[in-house]
Design a protein around this motif. Structure first.
Motif, PDB file in Angstrom:
ATOM      1  N   GLN A 212     122.561  78.005  48.663  1.00  8.57           N
ATOM      2  CA  GLN A 212     121.807  77.895  47.431  1.00  8.57           C
ATOM      3  C   GLN A 212     120.338  78.087  47.697  1.00  8.57           C
ATOM      4  OE1 GLN A 212     121.155  74.379  45.314  1.00  8.57           O
ATOM      5  NE2 GLN A 212     120.444  75.918  43.898  1.00  8.57           N
ATOM      6  N   ALA A 213     119.728  78.998  46.959  1.00  5.44           N
ATOM      7  CA  ALA A 213     118.376  79.418  47.303  1.00  5.44           C
ATOM      8  C   ALA A 213     117.309  78.410  46.899  1.00  5.44           C
ATOM      9  CB  ALA A 213     118.088  80.757  46.647  1.00  5.44           C
ATOM     10  N   ALA A 214     117.566  77.655  45.837  1.00  6.72           N
ATOM     11  CA  ALA A 214     116.501  76.817  45.289  1.00  6.72           C
ATOM     12  C   ALA A 214     116.267  75.542  46.093  1.00  6.72           C
ATOM     13  CB  ALA A 214     116.829  76.442  43.849  1.00  6.72           C
ATOM     14  N   ALA A 215     117.248  75.143  46.883  1.00  3.71           N
ATOM     15  CA  ALA A 215     117.130  73.871  47.588  1.00  3.71           C
ATOM     16  C   ALA A 215     116.554  74.094  48.979  1.00  3.71           C
ATOM     17  CB  ALA A 215     118.487  73.208  47.675  1.00  3.71           C
TER      18      ALA A 215
ATOM     19  N   ASN B  99     117.081  68.091  49.290  1.00  4.41           N
ATOM     20  CA  ASN B  99     115.704  68.371  48.916  1.00  4.41           C
ATOM     21  C   ASN B  99     114.785  67.417  49.663  1.00  4.41           C
ATOM     22  OD1 ASN B  99     115.202  70.539  46.950  1.00  4.41           O
ATOM     23  ND2 ASN B  99     116.863  69.474  45.905  1.00  4.41           N
TER      24      ASN B  99
ATOM     25  N   GLU C  29     122.166  76.737  40.022  1.00  2.00           N
ATOM     26  CA  GLU C  29     123.580  77.009  40.204  1.00  2.00           C
ATOM     27  C   GLU C  29     124.389  75.974  39.422  1.00  2.00           C
ATOM     28  OE1 GLU C  29     124.607  76.559  44.274  1.00  2.00           O
ATOM     29  OE2 GLU C  29     126.640  77.302  44.010  1.00  2.00           O
TER      30      GLU C  29
ATOM     31  N   ASP D 247     116.773  82.406  40.195  1.00  2.00           N
ATOM     32  CA  ASP D 247     115.801  81.390  40.604  1.00  2.00           C
ATOM     33  C   ASP D 247     116.450  80.292  41.441  1.00  2.00           C
ATOM     34  OD1 ASP D 247     117.227  80.142  38.671  1.00  2.00           O
ATOM     35  OD2 ASP D 247     115.531  79.399  37.529  1.00  2.00           O
ATOM     36  N   GLY D 248     117.738  80.450  41.730  1.00  2.00           N
ATOM     37  CA  GLY D 248     118.399  79.517  42.628  1.00  2.00           C
ATOM     38  C   GLY D 248     119.159  78.413  41.926  1.00  2.00           C
TER      39      GLY D 248
ATOM     40  N   LEU E  44     115.620  73.138  37.778  1.00  2.00           N
ATOM     41  CA  LEU E  44     114.317  73.796  37.919  1.00  2.00           C
ATOM     42  C   LEU E  44     113.805  74.271  36.573  1.00  2.00           C
ATOM     43  CD1 LEU E  44     114.808  75.858  41.153  1.00  2.00           C
ATOM     44  CD2 LEU E  44     113.488  73.796  40.839  1.00  2.00           C
TER      45      LEU E  44
END
Lengths: 357, 273
Positions: free
Chosen positions: B33-36, B54, A65, A62-63, A159
């Motif tokens: 980083q995928a979530a940001a 972000n 880290e 889900d990203g 998250l």
């Protein structure tokens, strides 16, 4: 109890009700199509920072880290009288103290003294220390010991509840930790080998296979919806949890010399903590029977929601779970985690597969 | 360990074997980083930093500014650039924990925030916040420069419109202030050891122009040496811009090849190999 309310999920009562009912089916249907015991894939690497004694980085799918760095310093043990010469060191004389480990958690955008962060670090520390063998590894001699600093950084915004991520990253960092080889003997002031290649691991490895003989504990997040037990919940799933538990699991010390690499991993429960799931602060739904918009009579008062909280549960209408967990559910949660071939077993197996330097 | 500066005049080589005008190895990655919305990882020698961006987004309820009603954001209807720097305890040789209220960290944050706010087109995002969080994983001098470069890369990745890269570099002088040596040469990109002993400054420019965005000098230095140091620093910034630009282009090319993004207008001329 920790609050996870800082991670608000923007779901309306109807969506929450839908999620809750699909998760309480047998078998449950999870939003991302996983089975109840399926972990999300992760990317892990160790020994990323040469300036530390051990370090690791884990990226969840889900990203989220995290990076953990371990630094060790030699420190004089307090409260030990000087001048007592003793050449023989007995194995049972080795002792450890919990203040030899210092653990800090950094979460971006959250204050240092935030309750949730303090709870996280306490929970991670508790798992490590409840396994008394860990601090014993830091013993050098009667007067000296290693002081271990664990700095846990969450790189991504929080998250989902970051506990499993931080715990797994700490696990890997500790496995990769090496301390300089001791050259001095007995109670003299410690003197170390400056050859880093000769430095032994904090958790000793098998010479041939390179596998660690003992392993630090891991803390897993487990939740229950109805009768279903779901591992590694995503944040949407956590938003409808009836109960959420943080279960710390360690490997029991191997007794005797059973065959190496066999199936004989014995798991030991180290600690269980309940987590206050964000589902408790979600707004309740209003059934059509009492909804003024649908022509229900006598509902002209100001706050229909406030009255609803006291009313009977209606099928398909979301109500935040209240009250504690049933003992049977708790027992099932713990048992499901610990059983052979269960989730904890699987996670430890997977972490073993990570190439350690 | 004191730095032996006397050896420099013999071979004109610095402690780590570089010449006066050489940068350390700069290695950068974007979209780590995928979530940001945007992220980057930057190494300048042994200084390693990570950046996560972000936004621009509506500020969260916690960060509500005193104004109230109109939402957050900076004054005058522009986006607020909120920078937070976390210096990891394990980043230096001896473990030293810096709290969030640490004065040095606060100053780094303000400097970076001001530099980026001037380059980013913040007027396009009124009532919003661009939150930049920087993590220092390892320190070996030129910390501010590395942080600015990483933040720039992450902003590029987040797709926030900006005038040009804000690129930074450090410059110093070969002899100490006390030596009062008129013949001292300027040095480029100081490491931790040099930074401790020698006068140094951090300079950031707007891309390849000579327009200086940040100039920080915290040590005593003769005014006559300053011009040389500044000139070397600015030329270093130009080199850094080349490197960062190459990183961004490589990533873009890679993403087009993978089909992550559509080939946009004007990309036809760009060689996609």
């Amino acid at each position: 109890m920790a609050t996870t309310t800082s991670q608000q999920v923007l779901l309306c009562p109807a969506e929450l009700a839908y999620l809750h009912s699909s998760l309480s089916l047998t078998p449950p249907i999870r939003p991302d199509g996983r089975t109840p015991t399926h972990f999300r894939p992760l990317v892990a690497e160790t020994d990323i920072l040469p300036g530390t004694n051990g370090s690791a980085r884990i990226c969840f799918a889900d990203g989220t880290e995290a990076i953990v760095g371990v630094k060790a310093e030699v420190e004089k043990t307090r409260g030990v009288e000087e001048g007592v010469e003793e050449s023989e060191v007995r194995e049972d004389e080795k002792e450890g103290r919990s203040e030899w480990v210092e653990l800090t958690v950094e979460i971006p955008g959250v204050r240092d003294d935030d309750g949730g962060t303090a709870f996280l670090s306490a929970m991670l520390g508790e798992a490590l220390l409840s396994d008394g063998g860990f601090v014993k590894r830091l013993w050098i001699n009667r007067r000296w010991h290693w002081k271990l600093y664990l700095d846990i950084l969450l790189i991504s915004p929080p998250l989902s509840y970051p506990l499993p991520l931080l715990s797994l990253t700490t696990h890997l960092a500790l496995l990769a930790t090496r301390l300089p080889r001791l050259k001095s003997e007995g109670v003299e002031d410690p003197f170390f080998d400056d050859d880093w290649a000769a430095a032994p691991y904090l958790y000793p490895r098998d010479k041939k296979s390179g596998k660690a003989l003992a392993r630090p504990p891991v803390t897993l997040l487990v939740m229950a919806v109805g009768r279903n037990i779901i591992f590694d919940p995503a944040k949407e799933e956590l938003a409808v949890a009836d109960v959420a538990l943080a279960v710390s699991v360690g490997e029991a010390a191997e007794t005797g010399d059973n065959d190496m690499g066999g199936k004989g991993r014995k798991l030991r429960l180290l600690s269980v903590r309940t987590i206050d799931p964000p589902s408790r602060v979600t707004p309740p739904g209003v059934p059509n029977a009492t909804n003024a918009a649908y022509g229900a009579a006598g509902t002209t008062q100001k706050q229909p929601e406030a009255r609803m909280a006291e009313a009977e549960a209606v099928e398909g209408v979301w109500r935040a779970p209240r009250g504690g967990a049933k003992p049977l559910v708790m027992a099932a949660l713990v048992q499901k985690t610990l059983e052979r071939g269960g989730v904890a077993d699987e996670v430890l197996d997977a972490l073993e597969g990570v190439d350690l330097g | 360990m004191p730095l032996d500066t006397s050896a420099y005049s013999l071979a004109l080589l610095r402690v780590d074997g570089r010449r006066w005008n050489e940068l350390r190895r700069v290695h950068a990655q974007i979209r780590t980083q995928a979530a940001a919305d945007g992220s980057s990882y930057l190494e300048m020698g042994h200084t390693k930093v990570m950046c996560v961006v972000n936004g621009p987004s509506e500020p969260g309820p916690r960060r509500g500014t005193a104004g109230g009603g109109g939402g957050g954001g900076g004054p005058g209807g522009v986006a607020e650039v909120a920078v937070s720097v976390v210096v990891a305890g394990f980043s230096s040789v001896d473990r030293k924990r810096r709290g969030r209220g640490d004065k040095r960290t606060l100053e780094l944050q303000t400097t970076i925030s001001n530099a980026l706010a001037a380059s980013l087109h913040t007027h396009l995002y009124p009532h919003s916040t661009i939150s930049i969080s920087l993590h220092v994983l390892s320190q070996d001098g030129s910390l501010l420069a590395a942080l600015i470069n990483a933040a720039t890369l992450a902003c590029v990745d987040a797709g926030i419109p900006m005038t040009d890269y804000v690129v930074a570099c450090t410059a110093g002088s070969t002899s100490t202030y006390a030596a009062n040596d008129e013949t001292a040469d300027p040095l480029l990109d100081l490491n931790h050891q040099e930074e401790q002993e020698l006068p140094s400054l951090t300079v950031a420019t707007l891309g390849e122009t000579d327009r200086v965005a940040v100039l920080v000098c915290e040590s005593r230095v003769q005014a006559s040496r300053l011009e040389g140091m500044l000139a070397v620093g600015v030329s270093g910034c130009h080199q850094v811009r080349e490197i960062l630009d190459q990183v961004v282009r490589d990533k873009g090319r890679h993403m087009i090849k993978e089909g992550t993004v559509e080939k946009g207008m004007g990309v036809e001329e760009m060689e996609v190999d």
